[in-house]
Design a protein around this motif. Structure first.
Motif, short mmCIF file in Angstrom:
data_model
loop_
_atom_site.label_atom_id
_atom_site.label_comp_id
_atom_site.label_asym_id
_atom_site.label_seq_id
_atom_site.Cartn_x
_atom_site.Cartn_y
_atom_site.Cartn_z
N UNK A 33 0.64 -1.34 0.10
CA UNK A 33 -0.22 -0.21 -0.45
C UNK A 33 0.93 1.32 -0.26
N UNK A 34 1.89 1.42 1.02
CA UNK A 34 2.83 2.69 1.01
C UNK A 34 3.46 2.96 -0.82
N UNK A 35 3.80 1.58 -1.30
CA UNK A 35 4.64 1.84 -2.38
C UNK A 35 3.71 2.18 -3.52
N UNK A 36 2.61 1.50 -3.66
CA UNK A 36 1.53 2.27 -4.18
C UNK A 36 1.18 3.93 -4.72
N UNK A 37 0.95 3.96 -2.95
CA UNK A 37 0.70 5.33 -2.61
C UNK A 37 2.36 6.18 -3.43
N UNK A 38 3.25 6.49 -2.79
CA UNK A 38 4.20 6.74 -3.35
C UNK A 38 4.36 6.36 -5.31
N UNK A 39 3.49 5.55 -5.32
CA UNK A 39 4.36 5.60 -7.05
C UNK A 39 3.10 6.73 -7.51
N UNK A 40 1.89 6.53 -7.24
CA UNK A 40 0.69 7.51 -7.26
C UNK A 40 1.46 8.89 -7.59
N UNK A 41 1.85 9.35 -6.26
CA UNK A 41 2.46 10.77 -6.25
C UNK A 41 3.00 10.81 -6.68
N UNK A 42 4.25 10.00 -6.69
CA UNK A 42 5.28 10.38 -7.94
C UNK A 42 4.76 10.43 -9.96
N UNK A 43 3.93 9.55 -10.00
CA UNK A 43 3.20 9.94 -11.18
C UNK A 43 2.53 11.07 -11.43
N UNK A 44 1.74 11.79 -10.32
CA UNK A 44 1.75 12.35 -10.06
C UNK A 44 -0.36 12.61 -10.27
#
Length: 217
Positions: A33-44
């Protein structure tokens, strides 16, 4: 917004239990879940304030029972649907039912070691209204949308102890109204100013408060 998430100063929720040597994650899914959150934030896909606002809209009976990362997951589901990245039917099915939506950029595993949070500083739009040492009163606001001014610190008198510069305004960002840069101050309150005459007179509480939250005392 007012909601169960804004628990500062509230009674009746029991003692805060501290877990000794608590691990970063209790289950493998929490790390995902943390990885997904970071990935979505980075992706804009969305901003951190969109994540906070989505968590604030979790129904109270679910919010109180959900763990920390469950709240993150529920907020991501809301943001994914509200931003047209996936449909509620696709989340229910567990797989895509339609073509995907292209995001501005993609997060890859090799970036993890060097991932840093972007800056929230913005160019000032006007001179700062307050200076260090000024007495201020926080506004008694109850917006229906996101705000960073906690209920326990509304309509209270404090003193400016630091000017943190001009930043994007979370209240505007979470409502998709743009950065709307505002000055951010550290304001210190006495315990009795917040909790009444029976509070510890030596207690001091500092919060970060944006200029629109403040009036001269």
């Amino acid at each position: 917004m007012d909601g169960i998430h804004d628990m500062g100063g509230m009674d009746g929720f029991g003692k805060v239990e501290v877990e000794e040597n608590e691990p970063p994650f209790h289950e493998k899914w929490e790390g995902r879940v943390m990885a997904m959150q970071r990935a979505m934030g980075y992706a804009g896909a969305w901003h951190i304030d969109h994540s906070r606002y989505a968590q604030e809209r979790i129904p109270p009976h679910i919010y109180l029972e959900a763990s920390y990362y469950q709240k993150w997951a529920l907020a991501m589901e809301r943001n994914v649907v509200e931003r047209g990245l996936a449909g509620a039917d696709e989340l229910e099915a567990g797989h895509a039912l339609r073509g995907g939506k292209t995001l501005p950029r993609k997060f890859t595993p090799d970036m993890a070691a060097n991932l840093t949070r972007g800056s929230f500083y913005r160019q000032q739009q006007a001179p700062a209204r307050f200076k260090i040492g000024d007495r201020v009163r926080t506004k008694n606001i109850h917006p229906a949308t996101h705000t960073r001014l906690p209920r326990y610190a509304r309509d209270k008198i404090g003193v400016i102890e630091l000017n943190n510069g001009c930043h994007m305004f979370p209240d505007s960002v979470a409502s998709n109204l743009g950065d709307n840069p505002q000055w951010l101050y550290t304001v210190v309150f006495g315990g009795r100013d917040l909790w009444g005459p029976e509070s510890d007179p030596t207690l001091k509480v500092s919060i970060e408060a944006f200029e629109p939250y403040l009036d001269p005392a």
